[in-house]
Structures are given as structure tokens and as C-alpha cells.
Write a protein that holds these residues in place. Structure first.
Motif, PDB file in Angstrom:
ATOM      1  N   ARG A  76       0.828  -1.215   0.000  1.00 49.42           N
ATOM      2  CA  ARG A  76       0.000   0.000   0.000  1.00 49.42           C
ATOM      3  C   ARG A  76       0.859   1.261   0.000  1.00 49.42           C
ATOM      4  NH1 ARG A  76      -3.286  -2.911   3.619  1.00 49.42           N
ATOM      5  NH2 ARG A  76      -2.239  -1.914   5.387  1.00 49.42           N
ATOM      6  N   LEU A  77       1.936   1.263   0.786  1.00 50.56           N
ATOM      7  CA  LEU A  77       2.806   2.442   0.854  1.00 50.56           C
ATOM      8  C   LEU A  77       3.429   2.777  -0.499  1.00 50.56           C
ATOM      9  CD1 LEU A  77       4.633   1.839   4.261  1.00 50.56           C
ATOM     10  CD2 LEU A  77       2.977   3.654   3.738  1.00 50.56           C
ATOM     11  N   ASN A  78       3.529   1.790  -1.369  1.00 49.33           N
ATOM     12  CA  ASN A  78       4.126   2.011  -2.686  1.00 49.33           C
ATOM     13  C   ASN A  78       3.081   2.131  -3.795  1.00 49.33           C
ATOM     14  OD1 ASN A  78       7.295   1.763  -2.616  1.00 49.33           O
ATOM     15  ND2 ASN A  78       6.493   0.298  -1.110  1.00 49.33           N
ATOM     16  N   GLY A  79       1.842   2.331  -3.415  1.00 52.21           N
ATOM     17  CA  GLY A  79       0.783   2.546  -4.395  1.00 52.21           C
ATOM     18  C   GLY A  79       0.242   1.285  -5.022  1.00 52.21           C
ATOM     19  N   GLY A  80       0.558   0.124  -4.443  1.00 53.87           N
ATOM     20  CA  GLY A  80       0.084  -1.139  -4.990  1.00 53.87           C
ATOM     21  C   GLY A  80      -1.379  -1.372  -4.710  1.00 53.87           C
TER      22      GLY A  80
END
Length: 481
Positions: A321-325
Motif C-alpha cells: 500500500r505504501l508504494n501505491g500497490g
């Protein structure tokens, strides 16, 4: 041959030519038959051509004869015969390599070892097994079913285990379980003159040793240039109690690779973490019939206890989530996981299907994890600027990735662009502190880059080892050095 000239696949670096051939001596084929019997020797062109190439784009180079030994004593007799008559020898397992390792560029005799297929010894208490060269990865794991153990090194193809040792193979599970090198405990090797060598001593399978030079590691990755691997003692691993796999789509290539680095830095004990760019995802989805977002994607797999797996999943989800996944959904049933990994393992054929009738060439660089995001992004930009069809896929948990370059061999200009791109990528990896080949081996195509990677002293040392064990350059000549 025109394609070979364009791609620079002739003799390299002033070393002995890889393409000179001499006819077999008179009555030599009859001498082969006397060792293994007439049905186990063939000079038929169709059989020779079948054994003169692997899965790579290198031009078929058939041997003069193919033999099927069925015992180590026969391998010794055949090798001694070839050695006395100065006839080149080429080992053959399943022919699934990607660097022309089985191409008989100087002719000679191909030793097809597939009929030596015994699982000689299994020790559940010692977590080890001893196999002959005809035993494949899938056959071994089928034999181990019900024991609670498995052999996890998985290059995708159902390769022979001794062939995997010969090329230093790895694959999707290496981030957790290691490559072939740490998973081989001992090798039985027939040397070029027919002598028999046990690299760790006869019958020994200690999990660690400090006795003398590490001969086992010398022969792992030797690509058939030092001797025939006629038996391998392998390290087995316990099957995990629980397994979960998932895919996650990302807004960019960099976001996906950055996520990989952060997962590793957070010490999430992933068993597999694979990267596919948007071109590869689209190709794999069409080829396998799976619907996935056409975006840079990671495939993750976690192994552990049921309690530990839940914690690992939570950590992985947060980093994704932190990497936009997005789109992260865990598959825990074997059938569902099997479909995901079947899609990943079909990547080579999915890439070829992008341009039917064309050939493929797979690059194989590996770089330090800290340099991986920059190298992958630079390579993606280079691919686009070159106008090449080259979906990207990789075992990014190890810093290893591939560009599957699909091109028309009848178009010299396109073949030249492929060659130039592969050379740039190899040098980009070297500049980043990496290697030109993480798992496929040097074979025919990476001999020039090997000098740049090792330096002259390193290459001279390899040549000295080769000359000491194979003074007449008969074992798989034209490969590696």
C-alpha cells in the motif's frame, strides 16, 4: 551463420576458436557401440539435430554422434575413448538451457545422460538425496511426496537436476532457499580422461565442511566444460506448514521494484517475489487465460506456520500500500496458487507468442538490491528507445531480472539492435557492481562480457583450471572460456 555474425557469437577474446571441426576417426562409431550397445548410439541427422540445440536462439550445431550411457562405468569408458582419440564431448540433460550450452560447435559426441535416472539414496533424517543425471526436478519432488520434504530450486523448466547444477541454476524460490550452489553437497564427476572424482569424497554428505578446496562449488556452474556430472547429492528442505501467494499491481515499474527492496529491508521472509512489467503481464494473461490488470506487477509467495503467515501477510500488505500497490488478494489453495505460478513459468512462451514465427533471446543480469530500482528503470527506458519487443520479468528478490527480446532472425538490423541492447544491459549491470549472468550461465553468448566482469587475471585463472582438468579442450569446447 549470418545471425551468428551479427550477434557476435563466434570465437571471442582470442581464445581457441569454438567452431573448428574434425571428422570422427575411422571405426570410432563402432567403438562407441562396443561400449554401450548398438541401440544406444545414433548418427541419424534428426537425432543429432535434436541434440544440437537448447531453448536459446543460438544456431543448431549437431554432434557427429549421440550416445546414451546407462551406468557411470559406461560414461568412464566412453570418455576415455574420446580422450584417447581427441574427440570433443558434450553433456546433454533435457536441453532446456538458454545459452547454447549443448550446441556441439566442434562436433564430437553428445552424451545424453537421461537414461541414468536412478534416485540412488534418500535420507530423510539427513535431509539429503542422491540422484543420477536423468532425474528431473519434478520427478524428484514427485518421489518425495508424502515425506514432508522437497527440493525447492525451481528454474521453471522441468530440467535435470545435474544439468541445473552444471549451469548454477536458481529460479523463483532462490530468495528463500538459495540457488543450486548451496544446495549441492557432493558430486560424482567423470573427468575428461575417464577418471572418477567425488568432489566432497565418496559417500560424504556433511552439511558443511572446511576440508581443502571447495571442489563441489568449482563444478557447480562449470557448464559441462570440466567433466560429466553423473550423480549429485542434494540438500532437501521441510515443506512449509502454510503457503500463500498474491499479485499486486503498481502505478510504475519503479514503484514495484521499490516495494521489493522495502519488503526485503523489512525482513519479511518471502519465499518468492517476482516482477513482471506491463508488457509481460499482458502477454502472460493472454497466454494463460488469467485476467490481471495490465500494469507493473509483483507476484509474492510466503511460507511459514499458519500463525506466522498471517503476520507476514499483514507486513507485506502494508508495504504494498505504501508504494501505491493495489489488487492484493491472497491465494492459499494449491490449485489457485498453481495457476498463478503456471502463468509466471509460461513467461518465455507467452513472450514468443507476442510475435509468432520470431525467435527469443533472454538477458540475465543480476545487480545488488540497492541498485535494482535504478537499473530496472534505466533498462526499461533503453528498451523503449530501442524500439524492441522485450517484456521484462525477474526474480527481483535476488536482484536478477530478464528482458525477453523477441526478434526476427531474418532482419539483420533488428538482430543488431538486440545484440547492442544486450551488451549495454550487461555493461550497465557490471557498472552497478553486478554480473552479466545470474542463473543462465555464460555458454556461447556471454564470453566477451566474462572478461569485463572478471578482469584478465580472473579469466586467466579460469583458463588455467580448464587446462589442468581438460588439457586438450575436449569437454564442451567453445563455452565459457
Amino acid at each position: 551463420m549470418a545471425l551468428r555474425r551479427v550477434l557476435g557469437l563466434g570465437g571471442a577474446l582470442g581464445r581457441r576458436s569454438c567452431c573448428s571441426k574434425r571428422p570422427l576417426p575411422p571405426d570410432f562409431v563402432e567403438a562407441l557401440r562396443a561400449v554401450v550397445g548398438g541401440p544406444n548410439v545414433s548418427t541419424a541427422m534428426a537425432v543429432r539435430e535434436q541434440h544440437g540445440h537448447d531453448e536459446s536462439m543460438h544456431t543448431c550445431a549437431p554432434p557427429d554422434a549421440v550416445v546414451w550411457p546407462q551406468a557411470v562405468g559406461q560414461v568412464q569408458e566412453l570418455a576415455a575413448l574420446c580422450y584417447r582419440c581427441r574427440v570433443p564431448m558434450v553433456p546433454f540433460g533435457t536441453g532446456t538451457g538458454l545459452e547454447g550450452g549443448v550446441n556441439a560447435v566442434q562436433g564430437g559426441v553428445c552424451f545424453d545422460l537421461s537414461r541414468m535416472d536412478a534416485i540412488a539414496e534418500l535420507s530423510l533424517e539427513d535431509f539429503s538425496v542422491t540422484v543420477e543425471p536423468g532425474v528431473t526436478r519434478k520427478a524428484l519432488n514427485s518421489h518425495l511426496r508424502g515425506t514432508g520434504l522437497w527440493f525447492p530450486v525451481d528454474p521453471g523448466a522441468d530440467a535435470s537436476l545435474c544439468g541445473m547444477a552444471a549451469t548454477g541454476a536458481s529460479g523463483t524460490n532462490a530468495v528463500r532457499y538459495g540457488t543450486m550452489r548451496p544446495n549441492v553437497l557432493n558430486l560424482r564427476v567423470v573427468l575428461p580422461d575417464g577418471r572418477l572424482l567425488h568432489t566432497a569424497g565418496p559417500g560424504r554428505q556433511a552439511r558443511k565442511r572446511a576440508a581443502g578446496y571447495d571442489l563441489t562449488s568449482l563444478f557447480v556452474g562449470s557448464e559441462g566444460t570440466l567433466g560429466f556430472l553423473t550423480q549429485a547429492t542434494l540438500r532437501l528442505h521441510p515443506l512449509p506448514e502454510a503457503t500463500a501467494a498474491a499479485t499486486a499491481a503498481f502505478p510504475s515499474v519503479r514503484a514495484a521494484v521499490d516495494c521489493t527492496v522495502q519488503v526485503l529491508q523489512a525482513a519479511v521472509p518471502v519465499a518468492r517475489i517476482e516482477f513482471l512489467d506491463e508488457v509481460m503481464v499482458g502477454a502472460c494473461g493472454r497466454f494463460s487465460g488469467l485476467e490481471l490488470p495490465v500494469a507493473a506487477t509483483l507476484l509474492l509467495e510466503l511460507h511459514g506456520s499458519r500463525h506466522g503467515l498471517a503476520e507476514q501477510q499483514q507486513q507485506a500488505e502494508e508495504i504494498v500500500r505504501l508504494n501505491g500497490g493495489s489488487g492484493l488478494a491472497w491465494a492459499e489453495e494449491p490449485e489457485e496458487r498453481g495457476r498463478l505460478w503456471a502463468m509466471r513459468h509460461s513467461a518465455w512462451y507467452a513472450a514468443l507468442a507476442l510475435r509468432p514465427g520470431c525467435q527469443g533471446y533472454s538477458t540475465d543480469v543480476c545487480v545488488p538490491i540497492s541498485r535494482l530500482p535504478d537499473v530496472v528503470v534505466e533498462t526499461k527506458r533503453d528498451l523503449q528507445d530501442s524500439g524492441l519487443t522485450g517484456p521484462m520479468v525477474g526474480h527481483v528478490g535476488d536482484g536478477n531480472f530478464h528482458c525477453l527480446l523477441i526478434f526476427d532472425p531474418q532482419e539483420p538490423a533488428e538482430a543488431q539492435r538486440v545484440h547492442a541492447f544486450a551488451q549495454r544491459l550487461g555493461r550497465r549491470a557490471l557498472a552497478a557492481g553486478g554480473t552479466c549472468t545470474g542463473e543462465h550461465g555464460v555458454g556461447l553468448g556471454k564470453r566477451a562480457l566474462l572478461l569485463e566482469e572478471l578482469g584478465q587475471e580472473g579469466l586467466d585463472t579460469l583458463c588455467s583450471i580448464k587446462a589442468a582438468l581438460d588439457p586438450h579442450n575436449l569437454m564442451n569446447p567453445g563455452k565459457v572460456v
